[in-house]
Design a protein around this motif. Structure first.
Motif, PDB file in Angstrom:
ATOM      1  N   ALA A 270      29.124   7.288 -43.806  1.00 30.15           N
ATOM      2  CA  ALA A 270      28.940   6.507 -45.030  1.00 30.15           C
ATOM      3  C   ALA A 270      27.596   6.823 -45.675  1.00 30.15           C
ATOM      4  CB  ALA A 270      29.041   5.015 -44.721  1.00 30.15           C
ATOM      5  N   GLN A 271      26.567   6.980 -44.839  1.00 30.54           N
ATOM      6  CA  GLN A 271      25.237   7.320 -45.341  1.00 30.54           C
ATOM      7  C   GLN A 271      25.264   8.669 -46.057  1.00 30.54           C
ATOM      8  OE1 GLN A 271      22.522   5.667 -45.602  1.00 30.54           O
ATOM      9  NE2 GLN A 271      20.690   6.805 -45.041  1.00 30.54           N
ATOM     10  N   TYR A 272      25.923   9.637 -45.443  1.00 31.27           N
ATOM     11  CA  TYR A 272      26.006  10.978 -46.029  1.00 31.27           C
ATOM     12  C   TYR A 272      26.768  10.950 -47.356  1.00 31.27           C
ATOM     13  CZ  TYR A 272      27.192  15.879 -46.688  1.00 31.27           C
ATOM     14  OH  TYR A 272      27.336  17.134 -47.232  1.00 31.27           O
ATOM     15  N   CYS A 273      27.930  10.320 -47.367  1.00 31.13           N
ATOM     16  CA  CYS A 273      28.783  10.323 -48.562  1.00 31.13           C
ATOM     17  C   CYS A 273      28.131   9.572 -49.723  1.00 31.13           C
ATOM     18  CB  CYS A 273      30.141   9.712 -48.236  1.00 31.13           C
ATOM     19  SG  CYS A 273      31.100  10.680 -47.041  1.00 31.13           S
ATOM     20  N   GLY A 274      27.533   8.422 -49.434  1.00 31.69           N
ATOM     21  CA  GLY A 274      26.870   7.663 -50.487  1.00 31.69           C
ATOM     22  C   GLY A 274      25.648   8.373 -51.017  1.00 31.69           C
ATOM     23  N   ALA A 275      24.869   8.968 -50.095  1.00 34.70           N
ATOM     24  CA  ALA A 275      23.667   9.693 -50.515  1.00 34.70           C
ATOM     25  C   ALA A 275      24.027  10.933 -51.313  1.00 34.70           C
ATOM     26  CB  ALA A 275      22.840  10.076 -49.287  1.00 34.70           C
ATOM     27  N   ASN A 276      25.150  11.569 -50.971  1.00 36.64           N
ATOM     28  CA  ASN A 276      25.578  12.746 -51.717  1.00 36.64           C
ATOM     29  C   ASN A 276      25.841  12.388 -53.183  1.00 36.64           C
ATOM     30  OD1 ASN A 276      26.721  15.599 -51.810  1.00 36.64           O
ATOM     31  ND2 ASN A 276      28.458  14.396 -52.524  1.00 36.64           N
ATOM     32  N   ALA A 277      26.515  11.250 -53.392  1.00 35.47           N
ATOM     33  CA  ALA A 277      26.775  10.808 -54.765  1.00 35.47           C
ATOM     34  C   ALA A 277      25.471  10.468 -55.479  1.00 35.47           C
ATOM     35  CB  ALA A 277      27.697   9.596 -54.755  1.00 35.47           C
ATOM     36  N   TYR A 278      24.590   9.766 -54.772  1.00 32.61           N
ATOM     37  CA  TYR A 278      23.336   9.357 -55.395  1.00 32.61           C
ATOM     38  C   TYR A 278      22.453  10.556 -55.734  1.00 32.61           C
ATOM     39  CZ  TYR A 278      18.703   7.393 -56.006  1.00 32.61           C
ATOM     40  OH  TYR A 278      17.461   7.076 -56.506  1.00 32.61           O
ATOM     41  N   PHE A 279      22.269  11.468 -54.774  1.00 35.41           N
ATOM     42  CA  PHE A 279      21.391  12.608 -55.024  1.00 35.41           C
ATOM     43  C   PHE A 279      21.975  13.573 -56.047  1.00 35.41           C
ATOM     44  CE2 PHE A 279      19.380  11.720 -50.733  1.00 35.41           C
ATOM     45  CZ  PHE A 279      18.182  11.304 -51.285  1.00 35.41           C
ATOM     46  N   THR A 280      23.310  13.645 -56.116  1.00 42.91           N
ATOM     47  CA  THR A 280      23.929  14.476 -57.147  1.00 42.91           C
ATOM     48  C   THR A 280      23.602  13.915 -58.528  1.00 42.91           C
ATOM     49  OG1 THR A 280      25.740  15.179 -55.693  1.00 42.91           O
ATOM     50  CG2 THR A 280      26.111  15.354 -58.065  1.00 42.91           C
ATOM     51  N   MET A 281      23.741  12.598 -58.682  1.00 46.45           N
ATOM     52  CA  MET A 281      23.394  11.971 -59.965  1.00 46.45           C
ATOM     53  C   MET A 281      21.890  12.024 -60.192  1.00 46.45           C
ATOM     54  SD  MET A 281      25.964   8.671 -60.301  1.00 46.45           S
ATOM     55  CE  MET A 281      25.581   7.936 -58.715  1.00 46.45           C
ATOM     56  N   PHE A 282      21.150  11.731 -59.150  1.00 44.99           N
ATOM     57  CA  PHE A 282      19.689  11.716 -59.213  1.00 44.99           C
ATOM     58  C   PHE A 282      19.135  13.054 -59.714  1.00 44.99           C
ATOM     59  CE2 PHE A 282      15.624  12.498 -57.038  1.00 44.99           C
ATOM     60  CZ  PHE A 282      14.908  11.342 -57.289  1.00 44.99           C
ATOM     61  N   SER A 283      19.706  14.147 -59.198  1.00 49.29           N
ATOM     62  CA  SER A 283      19.181  15.474 -59.501  1.00 49.29           C
ATOM     63  C   SER A 283      19.776  16.104 -60.756  1.00 49.29           C
ATOM     64  CB  SER A 283      19.425  16.417 -58.308  1.00 49.29           C
ATOM     65  OG  SER A 283      18.772  15.957 -57.148  1.00 49.29           O
ATOM     66  N   TRP A 284      21.042  15.788 -61.062  1.00 49.27           N
ATOM     67  CA  TRP A 284      21.735  16.530 -62.105  1.00 49.27           C
ATOM     68  C   TRP A 284      21.993  15.755 -63.392  1.00 49.27           C
ATOM     69  CZ3 TRP A 284      21.902  21.534 -62.256  1.00 49.27           C
ATOM     70  CH2 TRP A 284      21.855  22.277 -61.079  1.00 49.27           C
TER      71      TRP A 284
END
Length: 452
Positions: A270-284
């Motif tokens: 859950a940590q990985y999947c949620g962080a992936n969404a956040y960092f994708t939005m955060f960075s892009w």
């Protein structure tokens, strides 16, 4: 009993519980520290479009430069928490913060220097990796410090509030940074954030020194009141020694028991999947809006989504507390908060894939970021639940899963865009599918109970 308490306070002064006033002061300090941490981290994504134009980066190049920060960050997570539990997070944060704050301040000069050499990519990657290493100590150290100084009832709420500072940092950088970039160029954002970071470093160092001085004064006063007896004359009873060392000896972290428990891996997924969404939005997201709506104001799309997550991240710990106060179990509360966060983000990302207007996209991404804020009542505080006596050590390992997404997810997003001629729908659909996976796994296997 008082003398035994003195013995514990003297030998393990770093584990002394904060008073209410101290708790408020340290919470504010860590909130602001996490704020400048993320303001520093978001500086490059905010400037990526301008830097790409100046330095001639492709989408893959931009993804590489943004993601290599997380190479150093992820590796540091593996040992940072255990190191903080052993040495004391207060000692580690002073030098580590100075490293990343100073690097942030001089990043423009280092990047310019890189392009005067024959191997610019090597220098760019080295600067970002070292910045990631420095920042990698912050959250595990903060988790360790909070765990040592607060009761079980307060840890999750305070740590959730401290983590919310990360999103406030993106608002500060997005709002003020967008204006600075438009008026004076992208280099001024790094200089502004670098100065703020050094100011927090000085504040934290002063607070740490003042707190240490008070603890030494208190211990000296207690010795004087007890007639000058020294600790060597007051050995702890065997029962208290066993209880104390059983709960605080980081040399005895039962990693095997933790790693064999399905709830730990459910939380990690859950940590990985949620962080992936956040960092994708955060960075892009800055690049997404710049590419699709070139006439839109950066101060709008760089601030509004992040402002939404600040609100929900601050509210989430209190929602979780209310659920538990109403009789809901910790496990139900964690599952409800995290699953709601992941499913809501997935729905938003699937919706934005088919949107076309600026305001519709802005609303949907704002909702997605707001949904991410619920995470602060869910998985983000899980290490305090299942490893209350080894929080720093476990949080470092646990947070490495989210850090991995920083260099895998962010890079893959850049690769997808490069390969598909900037088809953003592919990026968001792929990210949404991972959110759904994380929600299902954690809803069935997640726990709020103690594991070790």
């Amino acid at each position: 009993m008082t003398l035994v308490s003195d013995k514990l306070n003297e030998s393990f002064a770093a584990k002394k519980l904060w008073t209410k006033s101290e708790s408020k002061l340290w919470t504010l300090n860590f909130f602001m520290g996490t704020c400048v941490l993320y303001a520093s981290r978001v500086a490059l994504p905010l400037c990526a479009t301008h830097m790409a134009q100046e330095y001639g980066w492709s989408k893959t190049d931009s993804g590489t430069v943004m993601s290599c920060f997380f190479w150093g960050y992820a590796v540091t997570q593996v040992f940072a928490g255990n190191f903080a539990d052993r040495v004391g997070g207060e000692k580690i944060l002073v030098p580590s913060t100075f490293v990343w704050a100073a690097l942030t301040l001089v990043t423009p000069q280092l990047f310019d220097l890189a392009y005067r050499t024959g191997f610019p990519v090597v220098i760019l990657i080295l600067v970002r990796v070292l910045t990631g290493v420095g920042q990698g100590f912050h959250l595990p150290c903060m988790a360790s410090i909070v765990a040592r100084h607060l009761t079980a009832a307060d840890k999750g709420r305070v740590f959730g509030i401290c983590l919310a500072g990360s999103h406030f940092g993106t608002v500060v950088a997005g709002g003020i940074g967008s204006l600075l970039i438009e008026a004076f160029g992208w280099r001024t954002l790094f200089q502004f954030v670098g100065c703020l970071s050094l100011f927090w470093w000085y504040w934290f160092k002063s607070l740490r020194d003042a707190s240490g001085s008070r603890n030494r004064t208190d211990n000296s006063s207690r010795k004087a009141e007890s007639g000058g007896l020294t600790d060597s004359l007051l050995p702890l009873p065997d029962s208290l020694k066993k209880a104390h060392h059983g709960s605080n000896d980081v040399n005895a972290v039962p990693w095997g028991k933790l790693f064999s428990h399905p709830a730990f891996w459910a939380a990690s997924v859950a940590q990985y999947c949620g962080a992936n969404a956040y960092f994708t939005m955060f960075s892009w997201l800055p690049s997404y809006f710049s590419d699709n709506f070139p006439d839109a104001k950066g101060v709008v799309y760089n601030v509004v989504p992040s402002l939404a997550i600040v609100v929900t991240a601050l509210i989430a710990p209190f929602i979780a507390s209310r659920l538990m106060a109403s009789g809901r179990s910790i496990t139900f509360t964690r599952r409800f908060m995290e699953s709601s966060s992941l499913i809501s983000m997935a729905l938003c990302l699937l919706c934005v894939s088919g949107s076309s207007g600026f305001y519709l996209s802005l609303v949907i991404f704002t909702a997605a970021m707001a949904a991410r804020g619920l995470h602060h009542g869910g998985v983000s505080v899980n290490p305090h639940d299942f490893a209350p006596h080894h929080t720093g050590s476990v949080f470092g390992i646990f947070n490495a899963f989210s850090a991995i997404t920083g260099f895998i997810g962010v890079y893959i997003a850049g690769w997808i865009l490069q390969s598909s001629s900037n088809n953003w729908a592919y990026v968001f659909t792929f990210t949404a599918a991972q959110c759904i996976l994380g929600a299902v796994v954690y809803a069935f296997l997640g726990t709020g109970n103690k594991i070790i």
